[in-house]
Design a protein around this motif. Structure first.
Motif, PDB file in Angstrom:
ATOM      1  N   ARG A 111      71.438  58.267  76.511  1.00 56.78           N
ATOM      2  CA  ARG A 111      70.582  57.172  75.967  1.00 56.78           C
ATOM      3  C   ARG A 111      70.720  55.754  76.744  1.00 56.78           C
ATOM      4  O   ARG A 111      70.515  54.708  76.315  1.00 56.78           O
ATOM      5  CB  ARG A 111      70.865  56.867  74.521  1.00 56.78           C
ATOM      6  N   PRO A 140      68.491  59.014  67.379  1.00 61.79           N
ATOM      7  CA  PRO A 140      69.792  58.820  68.038  1.00 61.79           C
ATOM      8  C   PRO A 140      71.203  58.484  67.454  1.00 61.79           C
ATOM      9  O   PRO A 140      72.154  58.706  67.836  1.00 61.79           O
ATOM     10  CB  PRO A 140      69.595  57.340  68.906  1.00 61.79           C
ATOM     11  N   THR A 141      71.007  58.195  66.108  1.00 64.54           N
ATOM     12  CA  THR A 141      72.240  57.537  65.319  1.00 64.54           C
ATOM     13  C   THR A 141      73.025  59.114  65.132  1.00 64.54           C
ATOM     14  O   THR A 141      74.330  59.089  65.078  1.00 64.54           O
ATOM     15  CB  THR A 141      71.852  57.202  64.065  1.00 64.54           C
ATOM     16  N   PHE A 190      73.382  61.242  67.428  1.00 61.14           N
ATOM     17  CA  PHE A 190      73.938  61.943  68.453  1.00 61.14           C
ATOM     18  C   PHE A 190      75.181  61.548  69.024  1.00 61.14           C
ATOM     19  O   PHE A 190      75.652  60.399  69.062  1.00 61.14           O
ATOM     20  CB  PHE A 190      72.865  61.448  69.637  1.00 61.14           C
ATOM     21  N   HIS A 191      76.303  62.517  69.036  1.00 62.08           N
ATOM     22  CA  HIS A 191      77.586  62.290  69.371  1.00 62.08           C
ATOM     23  C   HIS A 191      78.205  63.014  70.474  1.00 62.08           C
ATOM     24  O   HIS A 191      78.052  64.134  70.290  1.00 62.08           O
ATOM     25  CB  HIS A 191      78.477  62.482  68.210  1.00 62.08           C
TER      26      HIS A 191
END
Lengths: 312, 273
Positions: free
Chosen positions: A57, A77-78, A80-81
């Protein structure tokens, strides 16, 4: 299940009005399966870094989508790890190895009671316990790579992106990193391995994608791409005394009773060697002549772009 | 919030181990310390010079720390690719910017605090304690000097946020120059306003004066936060000039840096790496 999936991922950079636009990534569609080590290859300027930046990102794609564990990168996006180790990293020079990992532990909200245990475990895993109190500026390149791997694993990610993890390392360093990658795979992680060192990729990856000028040229398992079943086999045989190769239906380089010849595939090799042993022919060596990934890489790039001079 | 604090503390830890910081601090300490020699001047004048030099040093060296360390903070993270690893672990970009801001504020404040303590010790030793015979009722040194330093903290809040804003999208050198310009113009807004008024009286309201007025509104009004004149010349000033608008100045410091930080977060979140 696809841990990582891209659908027609495209990135177009606007340059100056005179130079127009530049397509760094052109409709890239790949899938990386759970638990595999996936090699992502291409010469400089192929679009590897652009892809990684989109996955992290740091860049937004012009078109297309990317999914990690089913979650859309752009939309959510939060959730996404992912673990990431950059190429030639220069981590915080004034921090010690332990402080560096503590920082990432805090970022990942590792509870303070578990923090030290997690750091100890990661330091031990990457073999850096002895250097935990040494400032990062005093680390060698191999040590930096290893502590970089430890930070990438701090939040226990399912997917780990490794950008040229072995670049600039000596053979021992490369072996250590290779072993660490294997151990990450054993822990059930999926590895997205981006490298120029094709022999390393061939050794450890199960599937690869070859990219050139933003376009995907090849995608598949190494066996499929390198044709393990259909590859030639180089054989050395000792023919019985007073015998000639022609007596056994063989031809090749014949000296002092030793014949060096090539069979066209694995099936033929099995059949012929079985027959020959029955006729008293001694088998000295059997070496499959598998096409190397480097051959495939060079052929693929040259077939698309004959003028291309390899930069690797 | 945890992410912001983690990044802030990490930035602070990195900064206090940076040799540049110690160099700046050394110069500041030498400068403030050298004012001791000035105490041999006529006591009243000597005191004023010490106060003036001390407050100026705290301010200027605070600015230097904000500039030299601050403008490098974000570009350095991009260059060393550490930001890639941070963002990849789920940290939002605005959290990163605020964390860097927090770290820089802590660094600048720690330096200013050290210099302030040194200045107060010097003043205390020269004046022989709180009740010096020449200290008049109006010359409340130990009220006005800390008050001036306290207001400088708000001034630095603005400068740090401006340095972070520029470093979020620009090169370190350009960021340093721009930050310095904002500092200089911000400290001259009173003179600037006088000039605009003079121009308007001479030539009427032109596009030029309109532009200057726009700049005047845009710039931080750092002289609102400047208590140096009061702290140094308190007893010489007319009474109406000693009523300082603390609350307005503090609100200005807070709100200006909040707006600048908001723009910095916005600029950084749109940026492609």
């Amino acid at each position: 299940m696809a841990v990582l999936k891209t659908e027609n991922l495209t990135k177009v950079f606007r340059r100056s009005w005179r130079r127009g636009k530049f397509t760094a990534l052109d409709n890239l569609s790949i899938e990386v399966h759970e638990g595999e080590i996936f090699g992502f290859l291409g010469p400089n300027g192929a679009g590897k870094t652009t892809t990684i930046k989109i996955l992290l990102r740091l860049l937004s794609p012009t078109a297309g989508n990317a999914f990690v564990l089913g979650a859309d990168l752009q939309a959510d996006p939060t959730r996404f790890h992912v673990g990431y180790m950059p190429e030639n990293p220069y981590f915080y020079r004034f921090l010690t190895g332990e402080e560096f990992l503590k920082f990432y532990a805090r970022l990942n909200r590792v509870p303070s009671k578990d923090r030290q245990r997690r750091i100890d475990h990661l330091l031990e895993m990457v073999g850096m316990t002895h250097a935990r109190h040494v400032p990062l500026k005093e680390y060698s390149k191999g040590m930096t790579q290893r502590i970089g791997l430890a930070q990438a694993l701090m939040h226990d990610p399912k997917l780990v992106l490794l950008d040229e993890p072995m670049s600039g390392l000596d053979p021992i360093g490369r072996k250590e990193i290779r072993d660490l990658i294997y151990s990450m795979k054993d822990q059930g992680r999926t590895i997205f391995f981006c490298s120029h060192i094709l022999s390393d990729v061939q050794d450890i990856c199960s599937r690869v994608a070859i990219l050139h000028r933003g376009k995907l040229l090849k995608l598949g398992s190494l066996d499929d791409l390198l044709g393990s079943e259909k590859s030639k086999v180089r054989v050395q045989l000792r023919v019985p005394e007073q015998g000639k190769p022609a007596d056994y239906g063989l031809s090749g380089d014949f000296h002092d009773g030793v014949l060096r010849t090539v069979f066209s595939n694995t099936e033929e090799t099995n059949q012929r060697l079985f027959d020959l042993r029955g006729k008293g022919v001694q088998i000295l060596s059997v070496v499959p002549e598998r096409r190397s990934l480097e051959d495939l890489f060079v052929e693929t790039i040259r077939a698309t772009d004959p003028k291309f001079a390899l930069e690797t | 919030m945890i992410e912001i604090i983690a990044i802030g503390l990490n930035t602070f830890r990195e900064a206090i181990r940076n040799r540049v910081l110690y160099l700046i601090l050394l110069f500041a300490v030498l400068l403030i310390g050298s004012s001791l020699f000035l105490s041999t001047l006529a006591l009243d004048a000597g005191l004023r010079v010490i106060k003036n030099l001390g407050l100026t040093s705290i301010n200027v060296f605070g600015l230097l720390v904000a500039m030299f360390i601050g403008v490098n903070l974000i570009p350095q993270e991009v260059e060393s690719k550490t930001i890639y690893t941070i963002i990849s672990q789920g940290v939002r970009r605005w959290q990163f910017v605020l964390g860097k801001f927090l770290g820089l504020v802590l660094t600048v404040y720690a330096n200013m605090l050290l210099m302030a303590v040194l200045l107060l010790i010097i003043l205390f030793s020269i004046m022989g304690g709180f009740a010096h015979p020449i200290m008049t009722l109006s010359d409340a040194t130990f009220f006005w000097i800390p008050a001036a330093i306290f207001m400088q903290l708000f001034e630095m809040l603005i400068i740090v946020s401006v340095a972070i804003l520029f470093s979020s999208f620009s090169t370190p050198i350009l960021s340093a120059v721009m930050t310095l310009m904002v500092y200089v113009i911000g400290n001259m807004t009173n003179d600037f306003w006088d000039y605009i008024r003079l121009e308007s009286e001479k030539h009427g309201n032109t596009i030029f004066t309109g532009f200057l007025t726009f700049i005047w509104y845009l710039c931080p009004h750092l002289d609102l936060l400047n208590l140096k004149k009061l702290a140094v010349h308190f007893e010489l000033l007319p009474l109406d000039q000693t009523a300082f608008p603390f609350a307005v100045a503090m609100f200005h410091g807070f709100s200006y840096s909040a707006i600048v930080l908001f723009i910095a977060c916005l600029a950084f979140s749109k940026r492609d790496f």
